[in-house]
Design a protein around this motif. Structure first.
Motif, PDB file in Angstrom:
ATOM      1  N   TYR A  11       0.822  -1.205   0.000  1.00 17.71           N
ATOM      2  CA  TYR A  11       0.000   0.000   0.000  1.00 17.71           C
ATOM      3  C   TYR A  11       0.861   1.261   0.000  1.00 17.71           C
ATOM      4  O   TYR A  11       0.499   2.260  -0.614  1.00 17.71           O
ATOM      5  CB  TYR A  11      -0.952   0.021   1.197  1.00 17.71           C
ATOM      6  CG  TYR A  11      -2.241  -0.701   0.953  1.00 17.71           C
ATOM      7  CD1 TYR A  11      -3.080  -0.324  -0.080  1.00 17.71           C
ATOM      8  CD2 TYR A  11      -2.630  -1.750   1.754  1.00 17.71           C
ATOM      9  CE1 TYR A  11      -4.271  -0.976  -0.318  1.00 17.71           C
ATOM     10  CE2 TYR A  11      -3.815  -2.419   1.534  1.00 17.71           C
ATOM     11  CZ  TYR A  11      -4.634  -2.022   0.493  1.00 17.71           C
ATOM     12  OH  TYR A  11      -5.809  -2.684   0.267  1.00 17.71           O
ATOM     13  N   SER A  14       2.129   1.724  -3.570  1.00 22.54           N
ATOM     14  CA  SER A  14       1.068   2.166  -4.467  1.00 22.54           C
ATOM     15  C   SER A  14       0.595   3.580  -4.130  1.00 22.54           C
ATOM     16  O   SER A  14       0.245   4.346  -5.032  1.00 22.54           O
ATOM     17  CB  SER A  14      -0.099   1.181  -4.456  1.00 22.54           C
ATOM     18  OG  SER A  14      -0.690   1.115  -3.181  1.00 22.54           O
ATOM     19  N   HIS A 130      -5.730   5.917  -6.618  1.00 20.64           N
ATOM     20  CA  HIS A 130      -5.488   4.692  -5.867  1.00 20.64           C
ATOM     21  C   HIS A 130      -6.716   3.795  -5.857  1.00 20.64           C
ATOM     22  O   HIS A 130      -6.612   2.585  -5.966  1.00 20.64           O
ATOM     23  CB  HIS A 130      -5.062   5.029  -4.433  1.00 20.64           C
ATOM     24  CG  HIS A 130      -4.484   3.865  -3.706  1.00 20.64           C
ATOM     25  ND1 HIS A 130      -5.248   2.999  -2.980  1.00 20.64           N
ATOM     26  CD2 HIS A 130      -3.206   3.421  -3.614  1.00 20.64           C
ATOM     27  CE1 HIS A 130      -4.467   2.076  -2.460  1.00 20.64           C
ATOM     28  NE2 HIS A 130      -3.232   2.309  -2.824  1.00 20.64           N
ATOM     29  N   ARG A 131      -7.885   4.395  -5.722  1.00 22.36           N
ATOM     30  CA  ARG A 131      -9.108   3.622  -5.576  1.00 22.36           C
ATOM     31  C   ARG A 131      -9.641   3.110  -6.914  1.00 22.36           C
ATOM     32  O   ARG A 131     -10.147   1.994  -6.992  1.00 22.36           O
ATOM     33  CB  ARG A 131     -10.164   4.492  -4.887  1.00 22.36           C
ATOM     34  CG  ARG A 131     -11.525   3.875  -4.728  1.00 22.36           C
ATOM     35  CD  ARG A 131     -11.525   2.803  -3.709  1.00 22.36           C
ATOM     36  NE  ARG A 131     -11.540   3.393  -2.396  1.00 22.36           N
ATOM     37  CZ  ARG A 131     -12.085   2.813  -1.355  1.00 22.36           C
ATOM     38  NH1 ARG A 131     -12.651   1.652  -1.477  1.00 22.36           N
ATOM     39  NH2 ARG A 131     -12.035   3.380  -0.191  1.00 22.36           N
ATOM     40  N   HIS A 132      -9.530   3.909  -7.968  1.00 23.70           N
ATOM     41  CA  HIS A 132     -10.209   3.586  -9.220  1.00 23.70           C
ATOM     42  C   HIS A 132      -9.268   3.209 -10.359  1.00 23.70           C
ATOM     43  O   HIS A 132      -9.675   3.217 -11.518  1.00 23.70           O
ATOM     44  CB  HIS A 132     -11.088   4.763  -9.642  1.00 23.70           C
ATOM     45  CG  HIS A 132     -12.178   5.037  -8.658  1.00 23.70           C
ATOM     46  ND1 HIS A 132     -13.245   4.190  -8.462  1.00 23.70           N
ATOM     47  CD2 HIS A 132     -12.335   6.050  -7.773  1.00 23.70           C
ATOM     48  CE1 HIS A 132     -14.026   4.672  -7.518  1.00 23.70           C
ATOM     49  NE2 HIS A 132     -13.491   5.809  -7.080  1.00 23.70           N
ATOM     50  N   THR A 133      -8.023   2.920 -10.040  1.00 21.34           N
ATOM     51  CA  THR A 133      -7.104   2.391 -11.050  1.00 21.34           C
ATOM     52  C   THR A 133      -6.480   1.118 -10.486  1.00 21.34           C
ATOM     53  O   THR A 133      -6.832   0.669  -9.400  1.00 21.34           O
ATOM     54  CB  THR A 133      -5.991   3.410 -11.398  1.00 21.34           C
ATOM     55  OG1 THR A 133      -5.205   3.646 -10.239  1.00 21.34           O
ATOM     56  CG2 THR A 133      -6.560   4.708 -11.915  1.00 21.34           C
ATOM     57  N   ARG A 134      -5.543   0.582 -11.195  1.00 22.18           N
ATOM     58  CA  ARG A 134      -4.900  -0.657 -10.742  1.00 22.18           C
ATOM     59  C   ARG A 134      -3.878  -0.425  -9.630  1.00 22.18           C
ATOM     60  O   ARG A 134      -3.316  -1.373  -9.106  1.00 22.18           O
ATOM     61  CB  ARG A 134      -4.229  -1.352 -11.911  1.00 22.18           C
ATOM     62  CG  ARG A 134      -5.222  -1.858 -12.919  1.00 22.18           C
ATOM     63  CD  ARG A 134      -4.502  -2.555 -14.038  1.00 22.18           C
ATOM     64  NE  ARG A 134      -5.423  -2.834 -15.111  1.00 22.18           N
ATOM     65  CZ  ARG A 134      -5.889  -4.039 -15.369  1.00 22.18           C
ATOM     66  NH1 ARG A 134      -5.507  -5.064 -14.644  1.00 22.18           N
ATOM     67  NH2 ARG A 134      -6.720  -4.216 -16.363  1.00 22.18           N
ATOM     68  N   LEU A 135      -3.635   0.824  -9.268  1.00 20.69           N
ATOM     69  CA  LEU A 135      -2.677   1.092  -8.198  1.00 20.69           C
ATOM     70  C   LEU A 135      -3.138   0.496  -6.877  1.00 20.69           C
ATOM     71  O   LEU A 135      -2.331   0.018  -6.091  1.00 20.69           O
ATOM     72  CB  LEU A 135      -2.471   2.600  -8.035  1.00 20.69           C
ATOM     73  CG  LEU A 135      -1.582   3.251  -9.072  1.00 20.69           C
ATOM     74  CD1 LEU A 135      -1.570   4.760  -8.868  1.00 20.69           C
ATOM     75  CD2 LEU A 135      -0.195   2.699  -9.020  1.00 20.69           C
ATOM     76  N   GLN A 137      -4.807  -2.210  -6.491  1.00 25.52           N
ATOM     77  CA  GLN A 137      -4.630  -3.655  -6.560  1.00 25.52           C
ATOM     78  C   GLN A 137      -3.161  -4.048  -6.503  1.00 25.52           C
ATOM     79  O   GLN A 137      -2.833  -5.206  -6.276  1.00 25.52           O
ATOM     80  CB  GLN A 137      -5.255  -4.187  -7.842  1.00 25.52           C
ATOM     81  CG  GLN A 137      -6.734  -3.920  -7.930  1.00 25.52           C
ATOM     82  CD  GLN A 137      -7.275  -4.179  -9.322  1.00 25.52           C
ATOM     83  OE1 GLN A 137      -6.538  -4.502 -10.236  1.00 25.52           O
ATOM     84  NE2 GLN A 137      -8.576  -4.020  -9.471  1.00 25.52           N
ATOM     85  N   LEU A 138      -2.286  -3.058  -6.692  1.00 19.61           N
ATOM     86  CA  LEU A 138      -0.857  -3.333  -6.666  1.00 19.61           C
ATOM     87  C   LEU A 138      -0.408  -3.844  -5.301  1.00 19.61           C
ATOM     88  O   LEU A 138       0.431  -4.730  -5.215  1.00 19.61           O
ATOM     89  CB  LEU A 138      -0.079  -2.062  -7.040  1.00 19.61           C
ATOM     90  CG  LEU A 138       1.433  -2.149  -7.050  1.00 19.61           C
ATOM     91  CD1 LEU A 138       1.893  -3.110  -8.135  1.00 19.61           C
ATOM     92  CD2 LEU A 138       2.033  -0.778  -7.261  1.00 19.61           C
ATOM     93  N   TRP A 140      -2.088  -5.654  -3.104  1.00 22.94           N
ATOM     94  CA  TRP A 140      -2.453  -7.070  -2.963  1.00 22.94           C
ATOM     95  C   TRP A 140      -1.586  -7.944  -3.850  1.00 22.94           C
ATOM     96  O   TRP A 140      -1.189  -9.040  -3.462  1.00 22.94           O
ATOM     97  CB  TRP A 140      -3.926  -7.274  -3.302  1.00 22.94           C
ATOM     98  CG  TRP A 140      -4.806  -6.740  -2.234  1.00 22.94           C
ATOM     99  CD1 TRP A 140      -5.422  -5.525  -2.213  1.00 22.94           C
ATOM    100  CD2 TRP A 140      -5.152  -7.383  -1.005  1.00 22.94           C
ATOM    101  NE1 TRP A 140      -6.129  -5.379  -1.048  1.00 22.94           N
ATOM    102  CE2 TRP A 140      -5.984  -6.510  -0.295  1.00 22.94           C
ATOM    103  CE3 TRP A 140      -4.827  -8.612  -0.440  1.00 22.94           C
ATOM    104  CZ2 TRP A 140      -6.504  -6.823   0.951  1.00 22.94           C
ATOM    105  CZ3 TRP A 140      -5.354  -8.923   0.795  1.00 22.94           C
ATOM    106  CH2 TRP A 140      -6.178  -8.034   1.481  1.00 22.94           C
ATOM    107  N   ALA A 141      -1.273  -7.452  -5.043  1.00 23.49           N
ATOM    108  CA  ALA A 141      -0.424  -8.238  -5.947  1.00 23.49           C
ATOM    109  C   ALA A 141       0.987  -8.391  -5.381  1.00 23.49           C
ATOM    110  O   ALA A 141       1.567  -9.476  -5.445  1.00 23.49           O
ATOM    111  CB  ALA A 141      -0.370  -7.572  -7.311  1.00 23.49           C
TER     112      ALA A 141
END
Length: 152
Positions: A11, A14, A130-135, A137-138, A140-141
């Protein structure tokens, strides 16, 4: 490293990337708003139209220079903490941006409104990215990839 700490570090990475994306966007938009307001109130004519793009870039540069370090060292880790705990909402992010503005407003009351505009813009764009892009999810990945790659 514990899985919880790995998730927070994801987190943090990201949110740092989101702040780096949000800083120029919020600065350019805020500079355009400030200069548009000044142009509307001053009625300075066509001379300002020729200089407006350079003025917007100049004000945006100073906004990034004044608030970039605070956003990266203060805002990004606290936003990562909010996202890690699941408390990242638009109102909590706005409160997060309000804290440095109160300090600046106490020291320099004449420029507190500008710091609020640019700080709030940066915080809300950070949350949006952060909330509405793939950032988002980064994190968790990264935590999942490190869990899989860890020796058994």
């Amino acid at each position: 490293m514990s899985p919880s700490l790995r998730l927070y570090s994801g987190y943090l990475l990201s949110s740092l990337l989101a702040v780096l994306l949000a800083l120029p966007v919020a600065s350019l938009l805020g500079a355009a708003l400030v200069l548009g307001w000044e142009w509307w109130n001053l009625d300075s004519g066509p001379r300002l139209w020729r200089e407006l793009p350079m003025l917007v870039l100049l004000v945006a540069f100073f906004a990034v220079a004044a608030g970039g370090l605070v956003a990266l060292l203060f805002g990004a880790p606290l936003y990562a903490l909010l996202a890690w705990k699941g408390w990242a909402r638009w109102w909590s992010v706005a409160l997060l941006a309000l804290l440095p503005t109160l300090v600046v407003g106490w020291r320099e009351p004449q420029s507190a409104g500008l710091y609020l505009l640019f700080g709030l813009g940066t915080a809300l764009f950070t949350h949006l990215f952060h909330r509405h892009t793939r950032l988002g999810q980064l994190a968790w990945a990264l935590a999942g990839a490190q869990r899989v790659a860890a020796p058994r």
